[in-house]
Design a protein around this motif. Structure first.
Motif, PDB file in Angstrom:
ATOM      1  N   THR A 176       0.803  -1.212   0.000  1.00 27.64           N
ATOM      2  CA  THR A 176       0.000   0.000   0.000  1.00 27.64           C
ATOM      3  C   THR A 176       0.839   1.265   0.000  1.00 27.64           C
ATOM      4  O   THR A 176       1.865   1.337   0.653  1.00 27.64           O
ATOM      5  CB  THR A 176      -0.960   0.019   1.209  1.00 27.64           C
ATOM      6  N   ARG A 177       0.383   2.237  -0.758  1.00 28.94           N
ATOM      7  CA  ARG A 177       1.012   3.539  -0.679  1.00 28.94           C
ATOM      8  C   ARG A 177       0.500   4.298   0.545  1.00 28.94           C
ATOM      9  O   ARG A 177       1.273   4.822   1.331  1.00 28.94           O
ATOM     10  CB  ARG A 177       0.692   4.336  -1.938  1.00 28.94           C
ATOM     11  N   PHE A 178      -0.827   4.337   0.696  1.00 33.22           N
ATOM     12  CA  PHE A 178      -1.425   5.008   1.847  1.00 33.22           C
ATOM     13  C   PHE A 178      -1.740   3.952   2.892  1.00 33.22           C
ATOM     14  O   PHE A 178      -2.468   3.010   2.603  1.00 33.22           O
ATOM     15  CB  PHE A 178      -2.764   5.643   1.475  1.00 33.22           C
ATOM     16  N   SER A 179      -1.224   4.132   4.085  1.00 36.87           N
ATOM     17  CA  SER A 179      -1.760   3.299   5.155  1.00 36.87           C
ATOM     18  C   SER A 179      -3.124   3.871   5.534  1.00 36.87           C
ATOM     19  O   SER A 179      -3.376   5.066   5.348  1.00 36.87           O
ATOM     20  CB  SER A 179      -0.800   3.288   6.339  1.00 36.87           C
ATOM     21  N   GLU A 180      -3.992   3.012   6.033  1.00 33.99           N
ATOM     22  CA  GLU A 180      -5.350   3.434   6.403  1.00 33.99           C
ATOM     23  C   GLU A 180      -5.929   2.382   7.344  1.00 33.99           C
ATOM     24  O   GLU A 180      -5.366   1.290   7.461  1.00 33.99           O
ATOM     25  CB  GLU A 180      -6.219   3.612   5.148  1.00 33.99           C
TER      26      GLU A 180
END
Ligand code: K7E
Ligand code: CUA
Length: 660
Positions: A176-180
């Motif tokens: 993932t590029r963005f953790s969420e």
């Protein structure tokens, strides 16, 4: 591309590149090509190129196939975006390919084409590519140049470090590029609870070695960094895969400042073999997740979309030995593994060196517990000096990506100083540098990320072209440059424009793909639910408000070509089967006023256009592909009656006073 603050770098860039970058003498700087360059890229009329180059379409969501060395565009392969040129994403058969857990998503941002590998070598069977925005991985069949599978990935945002193959395509991997927050948790949390509630997830997608079918085998839950790129090990490092991480500061705002605080971020080394064993031993935790899995069947010529539920996960903090971190200066972007699997070259976007790590030293450091702290108290950070093979000194500014020629050399793009730098893997000496016009992102060498690079050609995939091409309004051409790497010194051969933004590319000797080409689909094998295998079977069937038209196409008529009894507001499905059984004889199909694209039907295939006529009257339809001398005669009419009318269904061909 997603990182450099252009406001900071642009002035520097201009200084570095001299006045040429904003100069008004087109082509001045980069015109110095050798006299034999033209000869080296000249592919005589009627001759084939030596190499296929598959370039990501960037924000077009597609892939473009070029011939190299000529730079001729052969085909745009639609993947994540609707393509009116051939009805992809518009026809009933292909709409399901673009289904997701969010519904129909007819666009994405594709960065990294990745050829399937056997024993670490490109095998020419499939091409994978990431959808970055609504996380997906697609698989293209290189026998048909069609997208045949798209798998959505749950729990992540921004599928950027993706899709990278392990040595035998056991898995394609994405991070993932963005953790969420994970999908099974309550995501309605304050953004500043990042550290507490956000997570990263690495997806391991199993690939069936016979037919390429993908399924999400498991995900590793990892700390909430931003993951950027990856490459799997090979040979000795077969069991491992390496990811670059930035924003190890775990910032959630103004990343351009807040994620550049630390002197070093990390390469995350993951022992995927061990993870696979843990999953097989039942150590995984199944968590709820919802993700679409779309499969195009080349016998029914129809895609289906199903919603998968749940995924196996391993929280890496609970399983010692799965994950180690290698410190890496500074905001790393690419990580590339040498053909022998011994070294990992990383590129810190803001770093002044290229750190090259040794796999052997990494194992030794793990063995001797040469740690430099822990992440989340349990994940070891290895000592930089202990794992380092060495640093390439003064390579240039803004190193991004590296590939290899199989002769002991590595080639790295320098985004800021706009050049490609060649260096020697064993002693890390710089051998040569060549300007790139301008600001290269990735580069690609034929087989350059595989165990056995073919070498010969290097593509520099450039972000900015400035004065290189005729201007085209506010947005100038995207482009790449072909560089000859057969000699000690690199030589510029050719510039050619690309579609979208050319992030990454994969190049493969043409013969590996040529031999598998499907020339047409056998009509007898066509299992489409609405196939019409001969003209005498054509028909029009009404069922309530729904009308199904079973139509055939063959040079040079569509049958039936006179259709009456359809009413305003009917839902009409025109199923066109192309009866041709010869290479490269598609027929097209288009209806006046249909809120849709055309169909482009390959020989032996069936495609369906959905149409709801809105106005009573005569509506023409025709074949859109110039298929024969009498192509222009390949046409017909619908008669559309008012909704209240009582005109019976009637269809015919050749029923005309002239032919009687
Ligand atoms: Cu460097 Cu998305 Cu691979 Cu662009 S990424 S350059
Ligand atoms: Cu078929 Cu034109």
């Amino acid at each position: 591309m997603k990182f450099l603050n252009y406001r900071i770098w642009a002035p520097l860039l201009a200084v570095l590149a001299g006045s040429t970058i904003y100069g008004c003498k087109p082509g001045k700087a980069g015109s110095s090509v050798d006299a034999d360059a033209a000869q080296k890229v000249y592919v005589a009329p009627g001759k084939y190129d030596e190499v296929y180059a598959f370039l990501s379409g960037g924000f077009s969501g597609q892939i473009a196939a070029y011939g190299v060395p000529s730079g001729r565009l052969l085909k745009v392969i639609p993947v994540f975006s609707q393509n009116p040129e051939n009805g992809y994403g518009y026809s009933e058969e292909t709409k399901p390919m673009l289904n997701t857990s969010h519904g129909f998503v007819p666009w994405d941002d594709s960065h990294h084409p990745e050829l399937s590998k056997t024993n670490g070598e490109d095998d020419g069977r499939w091409l994978f590519i990431n959808g970055n925005n609504t996380p997906r991985i697609a698989r293209i069949n290189l026998a048909t140049f069609k997208t045949v599978e798209i798998l959505e990935l749950p729990n992540i945002g921004g599928n950027h470090a993706s899709p990278f193959c392990t040595e035998n395509t056991e898995y394609v991997v994405g991070n993932t590029r963005f953790s969420e927050p994970l999908d099974n948790s309550n995501g309605d949390v304050p953004i500043d609870s990042y550290r507490k509630n956000f997570k990263g997830a690495v997806s391991f997608v199993k690939v069936n070695k016979d037919n390429g079918a993908m399924n999400l085998a498991f995900q590793l839950i990892v700390p909430p960094f931003n993951y950027d790129l990856a490459h799997a090990g090979k040979g000795p490092s077969h069991d491992w895969i390496f990811f670059t991480c930035y924003n190890t500061e775990e910032a959630h705002t103004l990343l351009e400042v807040n994620a550049s605080q630390r002197d070093k971020d990390f390469i995350m080394a993951v022992n995927w073999k061990k993870a696979e064993e843990l999953i097989a031993a039942g150590k995984g935790t199944k968590i709820a997740a919802k993700y679409a899995h779309n499969v195009y069947n080349e016998n029914t010529h129809t895609a289906t979309s199903s919603l998968e539920k749940g995924t196996q996960t391993l929280d890496v903090t609970k399983f010692p030995g799965l994950v180690y971190y290698l410190p890496c200066p500074k905001s790393p972007h690419g990580v590339d593994v040498t053909p022998d699997g011994e070294y990992m070259a990383a590129s810190g976007k803001l770093a002044a060196v290229i750190p090259v790590f040794s796999y052997e030293k990494m194992l030794a450091a793990i063995d001797k517990k040469q740690y430099d702290g822990m992440i989340d108290s349990v994940l070891p950070v290895l000592k930089y000096e202990a794992v380092l093979h060495g640093e390439v000194k003064k390579p240039g500014l803004g190193p991004l990506h590296t590939e290899f020629d199989g002769k002991g050399y590595a080639y790295t793009t320098m985004f800021v100083s706009s050049e490609v730098v060649k260096w020697k893997i064993d002693n890390l000496e710089i051998i040569d540098r060549i300007p790139s016009y301008y600001s290269p992102g990735h580069l690609s060498i034929v087989g350059g990320d595989s165990k056995k690079p073919f070498g010969k050609y290097l593509l520099s995939l450039n972000k900015i072209t400035k004065d290189r091409y005729l201007p085209t309004g506010p947005e100038l051409a995207q482009a790449c440059q072909l560089i000859d790497i057969t000699g000690n010194k690199m030589k510029l051969l050719l510039d050619f424009p690309t579609i979208g933004e050319p992030h990454y590319a994969q190049m493969i000797p043409a013969e590996k793909i040529l031999k598998n080409q499907v020339k047409f689909f056998k009509l007898e094998d066509n299992k489409h639910a609405y196939v019409t295998k001969s003209e005498k079977d054509t028909k029009v069937i009404r069922n309530g408000n729904r009308v199904d038209v079973y139509m055939t196409a063959i040079r040079s008529h569509l049958a039936p070509d006179n259709i009456e009894g359809i009413k305003v507001g009917d839902e009409v499905f025109v199923h066109v089967t192309n009866l041709e059984q010869d290479w490269d004889v598609p027929h097209g199909f288009a209806i006046k006023g249909a809120n849709n694209a055309e169909l482009l039907i390959m020989p032996g295939e069936t495609c369906t256009l959905r149409w709801v006529p809105g106005i009573a009257g005569i509506v023409p339809f025709y074949c859109t592909d110039f298929c024969s001398a009498l192509h222009q005669e390949m046409q017909g009419y619908f008669r559309i009656s008012p909704a209240s009318a009582n005109v019976p269904i009637k269809f015919s061909i050749g029923d005309n006073p002239v032919t009687k």
